[in-house]
Design a protein around this motif. Structure first.
Motif, short mmCIF file in Angstrom:
data_model
loop_
_atom_site.label_atom_id
_atom_site.label_comp_id
_atom_site.label_asym_id
_atom_site.label_seq_id
_atom_site.Cartn_x
_atom_site.Cartn_y
_atom_site.Cartn_z
N LEU A 50 0.84 -1.20 0.00
CA LEU A 50 0.00 0.00 0.00
C LEU A 50 0.87 1.25 0.00
O LEU A 50 1.77 1.39 0.82
CB LEU A 50 -0.91 0.00 1.23
CG LEU A 50 -1.83 1.20 1.41
CD1 LEU A 50 -2.89 1.25 0.31
CD2 LEU A 50 -2.49 1.16 2.78
N VAL A 51 0.59 2.17 -0.95
CA VAL A 51 1.30 3.44 -1.03
C VAL A 51 0.29 4.55 -0.80
O VAL A 51 -0.77 4.58 -1.44
CB VAL A 51 2.00 3.62 -2.40
CG1 VAL A 51 2.67 4.99 -2.49
CG2 VAL A 51 3.02 2.51 -2.63
N THR A 52 0.62 5.46 0.11
CA THR A 52 -0.24 6.60 0.42
C THR A 52 0.60 7.88 0.41
O THR A 52 1.83 7.84 0.46
CB THR A 52 -0.90 6.45 1.80
OG1 THR A 52 0.12 6.30 2.80
CG2 THR A 52 -1.83 5.25 1.85
N SER A 53 -0.11 9.00 0.38
CA SER A 53 0.50 10.31 0.54
C SER A 53 -0.47 11.12 1.38
O SER A 53 -1.54 11.50 0.90
CB SER A 53 0.73 10.98 -0.82
OG SER A 53 1.33 12.25 -0.64
N GLY A 54 -0.12 11.30 2.64
CA GLY A 54 -1.06 11.92 3.57
C GLY A 54 -2.28 11.01 3.69
O GLY A 54 -2.15 9.80 3.86
N SER A 55 -3.47 11.57 3.52
CA SER A 55 -4.69 10.77 3.58
C SER A 55 -5.08 10.22 2.19
O SER A 55 -6.08 9.52 2.06
CB SER A 55 -5.84 11.59 4.15
OG SER A 55 -6.09 12.70 3.31
N ASP A 56 -4.29 10.53 1.17
CA ASP A 56 -4.57 10.10 -0.20
C ASP A 56 -4.05 8.68 -0.42
O ASP A 56 -2.85 8.42 -0.34
CB ASP A 56 -3.90 11.06 -1.18
CG ASP A 56 -4.32 10.85 -2.63
OD1 ASP A 56 -5.23 10.04 -2.89
OD2 ASP A 56 -3.72 11.50 -3.50
N ARG A 57 -4.95 7.76 -0.71
CA ARG A 57 -4.59 6.37 -1.02
C ARG A 57 -4.18 6.34 -2.49
O ARG A 57 -4.99 6.53 -3.38
CB ARG A 57 -5.80 5.47 -0.78
CG ARG A 57 -5.54 4.01 -0.99
CD ARG A 57 -6.86 3.27 -0.66
NE ARG A 57 -6.74 1.85 -0.80
CZ ARG A 57 -6.90 1.20 -1.95
NH1 ARG A 57 -7.17 1.86 -3.06
NH2 ARG A 57 -6.80 -0.11 -2.00
N ILE A 58 -2.89 6.09 -2.75
CA ILE A 58 -2.34 6.16 -4.09
C ILE A 58 -2.42 4.82 -4.82
O ILE A 58 -2.88 4.74 -5.95
CB ILE A 58 -0.86 6.62 -4.06
CG1 ILE A 58 -0.71 7.96 -3.33
CG2 ILE A 58 -0.26 6.66 -5.45
CD1 ILE A 58 -1.32 9.14 -4.03
N PHE A 59 -1.97 3.76 -4.16
CA PHE A 59 -1.84 2.46 -4.81
C PHE A 59 -2.02 1.35 -3.79
O PHE A 59 -1.55 1.43 -2.67
CB PHE A 59 -0.46 2.32 -5.45
CG PHE A 59 -0.17 0.95 -6.00
CD1 PHE A 59 -0.57 0.60 -7.27
CD2 PHE A 59 0.48 0.00 -5.23
CE1 PHE A 59 -0.33 -0.67 -7.77
CE2 PHE A 59 0.73 -1.28 -5.71
CZ PHE A 59 0.32 -1.61 -6.98
N SER A 60 -2.69 0.27 -4.22
CA SER A 60 -2.75 -0.96 -3.44
C SER A 60 -2.62 -2.14 -4.40
O SER A 60 -3.29 -2.19 -5.43
CB SER A 60 -4.06 -1.10 -2.67
OG SER A 60 -4.14 -2.40 -2.09
#
Length: 185
Positions: free
Chosen positions: A106-116
């Motif tokens: 899982l990749v996130t940036s802050g509260s933004d879910r970027i990739f799973s």
């Protein structure tokens, strides 16, 4: 297009997952059992000490999951290699399901879910492996800097660059790693 994940653990054939994430095919590498492919960027996390031992004395709370990237920062066009590492901290061997049915990158940036890695996953499989005391198994995932959404709907947006920071978290079943932070330029 199909993104092929060949998740391999040291010294044995691993299960493959096919992801449709709008990128070209790519496969994961392997690392010998007990060796990391890159430095951990954050400490290990453990489950609650109240976890009950299994029949052979293996305490699941002593099985830990860590997340790491192969580098702390990536230049434009470089793709991060995400690594999930599971370690047996017991004094006895432990059976652990390390199949793709249990994994998430899982990749996130802050509260933004970027990739799973689970968003577009098909044919998830179980793979039970006995991990010796003090030993580890790793799975590598070359992230193509793409975005995904649950249900695998097409998405045009790309993760930012320009020095933005991202967080990688690895999950194996109900165990989640500490965060590994990396930068995309």
């Amino acid at each position: 297009m199909l993104l092929v994940i060949a998740v391999a653990f040291g010294g044995f054939a691993a299960a493959s997952s096919v992801l449709d994430a709008g990128q070209s095919p790519s496969s994961g590498g392997t690392a010998p059992s007990g060796q990391e492919t890159g430095p951990a960027t954050s400490p290990e996390t453990t489950a609650s000490p109240s976890a009950a031992p299994t029949g052979n004395g293996c305490e699941q709370n002593l099985v830990t999951v860590t997340a790491a990237t192969d580098k702390p920062a990536y230049a434009g066009g470089e793709n991060p290699l995400l690594t999930l590492k599971v370690t047996n901290g017991n004094k006895v061997p432990c059976e652990v399901n390390i199949g793709t049915s249990q994994m998430e990158f899982l990749v996130t940036s802050g509260s933004d879910r970027i990739f799973s890695s689970t968003d577009c996953q098909t044919d998830a499989t179980d793979l039970v492996k006995t991990i010796a005391p003090g030993q580890s198994e790793t799975a590598n995932f070359p992230w193509q800097r793409n975005r995904t959404v649950q249900g695998c709907a097409p998405i045009e947006a790309k993760p930012g660059a320009g020095g933005a920071y991202y967080v990688f978290t690895a999950r194996l079943a109900n165990k989640t790693s500490a965060k590994a932070v990396f930068q995309l330029s």
